[in-house]
Design a protein around this motif. Structure first.
Motif, PDB file in Angstrom:
ATOM      1  N   SER A  96       0.811  -1.224   0.000  1.00 45.00           N
ATOM      2  CA  SER A  96       0.000   0.000   0.000  1.00 45.00           C
ATOM      3  C   SER A  96       0.842   1.270   0.000  1.00 45.00           C
ATOM      4  CB  SER A  96      -0.932  -0.001   1.222  1.00 45.00           C
ATOM      5  OG  SER A  96      -0.169  -0.041   2.412  1.00 45.00           O
ATOM      6  N   GLU A  97       2.100   1.189   0.456  1.00 46.60           N
ATOM      7  CA  GLU A  97       2.948   2.382   0.525  1.00 46.60           C
ATOM      8  C   GLU A  97       3.862   2.527  -0.691  1.00 46.60           C
ATOM      9  OE1 GLU A  97       5.175   2.364   4.139  1.00 46.60           O
ATOM     10  OE2 GLU A  97       3.558   3.278   5.273  1.00 46.60           O
ATOM     11  N   ASP A  98       4.181   1.428  -1.357  1.00 46.56           N
ATOM     12  CA  ASP A  98       5.169   1.451  -2.443  1.00 46.56           C
ATOM     13  C   ASP A  98       4.640   0.670  -3.638  1.00 46.56           C
ATOM     14  OD1 ASP A  98       7.369   1.361  -4.106  1.00 46.56           O
ATOM     15  OD2 ASP A  98       8.795   0.909  -2.507  1.00 46.56           O
ATOM     16  N   LYS A  99       4.271   1.390  -4.704  1.00 43.81           N
ATOM     17  CA  LYS A  99       3.704   0.750  -5.888  1.00 43.81           C
ATOM     18  C   LYS A  99       4.702  -0.138  -6.618  1.00 43.81           C
ATOM     19  CE  LYS A  99       0.330   4.408  -6.806  1.00 43.81           C
ATOM     20  NZ  LYS A  99      -0.147   5.440  -7.773  1.00 43.81           N
ATOM     21  N   ALA A 100       5.988   0.027  -6.311  1.00 43.49           N
ATOM     22  CA  ALA A 100       7.018  -0.756  -6.987  1.00 43.49           C
ATOM     23  C   ALA A 100       7.295  -2.079  -6.274  1.00 43.49           C
ATOM     24  CB  ALA A 100       8.315   0.046  -7.089  1.00 43.49           C
ATOM     25  N   LYS A 101       6.456  -2.418  -5.278  1.00 43.70           N
ATOM     26  CA  LYS A 101       6.667  -3.664  -4.548  1.00 43.70           C
ATOM     27  C   LYS A 101       5.358  -4.434  -4.390  1.00 43.70           C
ATOM     28  CE  LYS A 101      10.640  -2.036  -1.831  1.00 43.70           C
ATOM     29  NZ  LYS A 101      11.171  -1.786  -0.464  1.00 43.70           N
ATOM     30  N   ILE A 102       5.476  -5.744  -4.335  1.00 45.21           N
ATOM     31  CA  ILE A 102       4.341  -6.632  -4.087  1.00 45.21           C
ATOM     32  C   ILE A 102       4.688  -7.517  -2.895  1.00 45.21           C
ATOM     33  CG2 ILE A 102       3.002  -8.591  -4.957  1.00 45.21           C
ATOM     34  CD1 ILE A 102       3.257  -7.381  -7.758  1.00 45.21           C
ATOM     35  N   VAL A 147      -9.345 -14.804  13.140  1.00 43.87           N
ATOM     36  CA  VAL A 147      -9.670 -15.376  14.431  1.00 43.87           C
ATOM     37  C   VAL A 147      -9.592 -14.335  15.535  1.00 43.87           C
ATOM     38  CG1 VAL A 147      -8.928 -17.070  16.154  1.00 43.87           C
ATOM     39  CG2 VAL A 147      -8.906 -17.669  13.729  1.00 43.87           C
ATOM     40  N   SER A 148      -8.694 -13.349  15.380  1.00 48.69           N
ATOM     41  CA  SER A 148      -8.454 -12.376  16.438  1.00 48.69           C
ATOM     42  C   SER A 148      -9.683 -11.531  16.718  1.00 48.69           C
ATOM     43  CB  SER A 148      -7.287 -11.455  16.060  1.00 48.69           C
ATOM     44  OG  SER A 148      -7.579 -10.750  14.867  1.00 48.69           O
ATOM     45  N   ILE A 149      -9.811 -11.110  17.968  1.00 47.12           N
ATOM     46  CA  ILE A 149     -10.918 -10.246  18.377  1.00 47.12           C
ATOM     47  C   ILE A 149     -10.625  -8.817  17.937  1.00 47.12           C
ATOM     48  CG2 ILE A 149     -12.185  -9.333  20.368  1.00 47.12           C
ATOM     49  CD1 ILE A 149     -11.509 -11.911  21.825  1.00 47.12           C
ATOM     50  N   GLY A 150     -11.646  -8.104  17.489  1.00 49.71           N
ATOM     51  CA  GLY A 150     -11.449  -6.741  17.011  1.00 49.71           C
ATOM     52  C   GLY A 150     -11.295  -6.719  15.503  1.00 49.71           C
ATOM     53  N   TRP A 151     -10.656  -5.681  14.995  1.00 50.83           N
ATOM     54  CA  TRP A 151     -10.504  -5.550  13.549  1.00 50.83           C
ATOM     55  C   TRP A 151      -9.571  -6.633  13.021  1.00 50.83           C
ATOM     56  CZ3 TRP A 151     -12.803  -2.858   9.751  1.00 50.83           C
ATOM     57  CH2 TRP A 151     -12.225  -2.965   8.476  1.00 50.83           C
ATOM     58  N   SER A 152      -9.978  -7.236  11.932  1.00 51.38           N
ATOM     59  CA  SER A 152      -9.138  -8.239  11.295  1.00 51.38           C
ATOM     60  C   SER A 152      -9.433  -8.249   9.809  1.00 51.38           C
ATOM     61  CB  SER A 152      -9.407  -9.623  11.892  1.00 51.38           C
ATOM     62  OG  SER A 152      -8.552 -10.583  11.322  1.00 51.38           O
ATOM     63  N   SER A 153      -8.467  -8.689   9.017  1.00 47.79           N
ATOM     64  CA  SER A 153      -8.646  -8.736   7.574  1.00 47.79           C
ATOM     65  C   SER A 153      -9.787  -9.677   7.200  1.00 47.79           C
ATOM     66  CB  SER A 153      -7.360  -9.226   6.892  1.00 47.79           C
ATOM     67  OG  SER A 153      -6.298  -8.345   7.121  1.00 47.79           O
ATOM     68  N   LEU A 154     -10.443  -9.350   6.102  1.00 48.80           N
ATOM     69  CA  LEU A 154     -11.491 -10.190   5.533  1.00 48.80           C
ATOM     70  C   LEU A 154     -11.122 -10.489   4.082  1.00 48.80           C
ATOM     71  CD1 LEU A 154     -14.354 -11.452   5.310  1.00 48.80           C
ATOM     72  CD2 LEU A 154     -15.179  -9.158   4.735  1.00 48.80           C
ATOM     73  N   MET A 180      -6.505  -3.370   7.352  1.00 48.29           N
ATOM     74  CA  MET A 180      -6.029  -2.097   7.867  1.00 48.29           C
ATOM     75  C   MET A 180      -4.582  -1.888   7.443  1.00 48.29           C
ATOM     76  SD  MET A 180      -8.556  -0.726   9.439  1.00 48.29           S
ATOM     77  CE  MET A 180      -7.879   0.571  10.474  1.00 48.29           C
ATOM     78  N   ASP A 181      -4.295  -0.732   6.847  1.00 46.72           N
ATOM     79  CA  ASP A 181      -2.931  -0.463   6.390  1.00 46.72           C
ATOM     80  C   ASP A 181      -2.757   1.043   6.225  1.00 46.72           C
ATOM     81  OD1 ASP A 181      -0.334  -0.887   5.468  1.00 46.72           O
ATOM     82  OD2 ASP A 181      -0.942  -2.608   4.258  1.00 46.72           O
ATOM     83  N   HIS A 191      -5.883   2.887   7.768  1.00 41.17           N
ATOM     84  CA  HIS A 191      -7.166   2.987   7.074  1.00 41.17           C
ATOM     85  C   HIS A 191      -7.601   1.607   6.606  1.00 41.17           C
ATOM     86  CE1 HIS A 191      -6.218   7.344   6.587  1.00 41.17           C
ATOM     87  NE2 HIS A 191      -4.994   6.890   6.349  1.00 41.17           N
ATOM     88  N   PRO A 192      -8.916   1.364   6.495  1.00 42.47           N
ATOM     89  CA  PRO A 192      -9.365   0.123   5.859  1.00 42.47           C
ATOM     90  C   PRO A 192      -9.149   0.241   4.345  1.00 42.47           C
ATOM     91  CG  PRO A 192     -11.252   1.462   6.488  1.00 42.47           C
ATOM     92  CD  PRO A 192     -10.040   2.154   7.027  1.00 42.47           C
ATOM     93  N   ILE A 193      -8.419  -0.690   3.766  1.00 42.14           N
ATOM     94  CA  ILE A 193      -8.072  -0.639   2.343  1.00 42.14           C
ATOM     95  C   ILE A 193      -8.557  -1.898   1.642  1.00 42.14           C
ATOM     96  CG2 ILE A 193      -6.185  -0.504   0.666  1.00 42.14           C
ATOM     97  CD1 ILE A 193      -4.555   0.972   2.737  1.00 42.14           C
ATOM     98  N   LEU A 194      -9.098  -1.745   0.451  1.00 39.27           N
ATOM     99  CA  LEU A 194      -9.525  -2.873  -0.363  1.00 39.27           C
ATOM    100  C   LEU A 194      -8.398  -3.249  -1.323  1.00 39.27           C
ATOM    101  CD1 LEU A 194     -11.932  -4.746  -1.106  1.00 39.27           C
ATOM    102  CD2 LEU A 194     -12.525  -3.080  -2.869  1.00 39.27           C
TER     103      LEU A 194
END
Length: 263
Positions: A96-102, A147-154, A180-181, A191-194
């Motif tokens: 999310s921070e560097d378009k030149a990396k995956i 599995v974690s409680i609270g915000w987690s990736s979907l 979140m990233d 921020h929540p990012i898609l």
């Protein structure tokens, strides 16, 4: 100790297992740390230690008996219907921070008797994330919920697709991930990012360490092509979901169907 509902679930699993195996209890338990008395107590729905409870679950799930299903909240899918998902994967996700990396994560998809569902374990830089696999009955997608409680990736993933590379082909699953990233290098605010995301099945026996691909390399260009294909394959899904949140008047999204209040 297990709840009454969990004990009754185990009773059902033992019943399915016994009907499929047609073997004596002593033969089934040979070489295990499960006593015959403990097995009969579990089969009758009585309390046993958590350790023995999980040992019996593990025995049943390792047997690969068809008819054993996940818990209802995960979709009640059978082991045989989800075999194609089991194995090891490399996960590709844009940085999310560097378009030149995956980013490249390693993942393992396997049955968990303890959780009574398919699980995905993902290797991070210094830790590991775990996800429950949900399989809705209404469509072919699967979802991965943290599995974690609270915000987690979907993760929402589609069907397996065969991808032809230079001299070989591999099985890939494309989808989208909400995580979140940061969006600015060095920024502390998340921020929540898609993200578009691709799970590529690999021949492996262990998880590898997290790493990143840099633009200019063949591996980067290949992963970039897979991610662009994931965007194209999921654009209609993204647009459909997005449109649900553009309708005014309802904080839950969609049209306001509440009755008109009159004075």
């Amino acid at each position: 100790m297990r709840t009454e509902e969990e004990r009754q679930e185990l009773v059902g699993l033992i019943d399915v297992y016994k009907r499929a195996k047609f073997r004596k209890v002593t033969e089934i338990l040979s070489g295990t740390e499960i006593g015959v008395h403990t097995w009969h107590k579990a089969a009758a729905g009585h309390s046993i230690s958590d350790d023995k409870f999980y040992k019996i679950l593990d025995l049943i799930y390792r047997s690969r008996v068809d008819g054993i299903t996940s818990r209802k909240e995960f979709g009640s899918y059978s082991i045989s219907s989800m075999e194609e998902y089991e194995g090891y994967y490399s996960i590709y996700r844009p940085n999310s921070e560097d378009k030149a990396k995956i980013e490249v994560f390693s993942a393992k998809c396997a049955w968990s008797g303890k959780d009574r569902c398919l699980m995905v374990y993902v290797q991070n830089i210094r830790s590991q994330s775990e996800y429950f696999v949900h399989k809705p009955k209404t469509h072919n997608n699967i979802s991965l919920r943290g599995v974690s409680i609270g915000w987690s990736s979907l993760y929402i993933l589609g069907k397996h697709v065969s991808y032809g590379g230079d001299h070989s082909s591999s099985t890939c699953i494309s989808g989208v991930s909400v995580a979140m990233d940061t969006i600015v290098p060095g920024e502390q605010l998340f921020h929540p990012i898609l993200f578009p995301v691709v799970f590529e099945k690999v021949n492996a026996e262990t998880l590898h360490s997290y790493y990143q691909l840099e633009k200019g390399s063949h591996a980067y260009e290949r992963a970039d092509a897979l991610l662009k294909a994931a965007v194209d394959a999921n654009i209609s899904v993204i647009e459909t979901v997005w449109s649900r949140f553009t309708m005014p008047g309802n904080s839950n999204g969609g049209p306001d169907t509440s009755p008109v209040q009159t004075s």
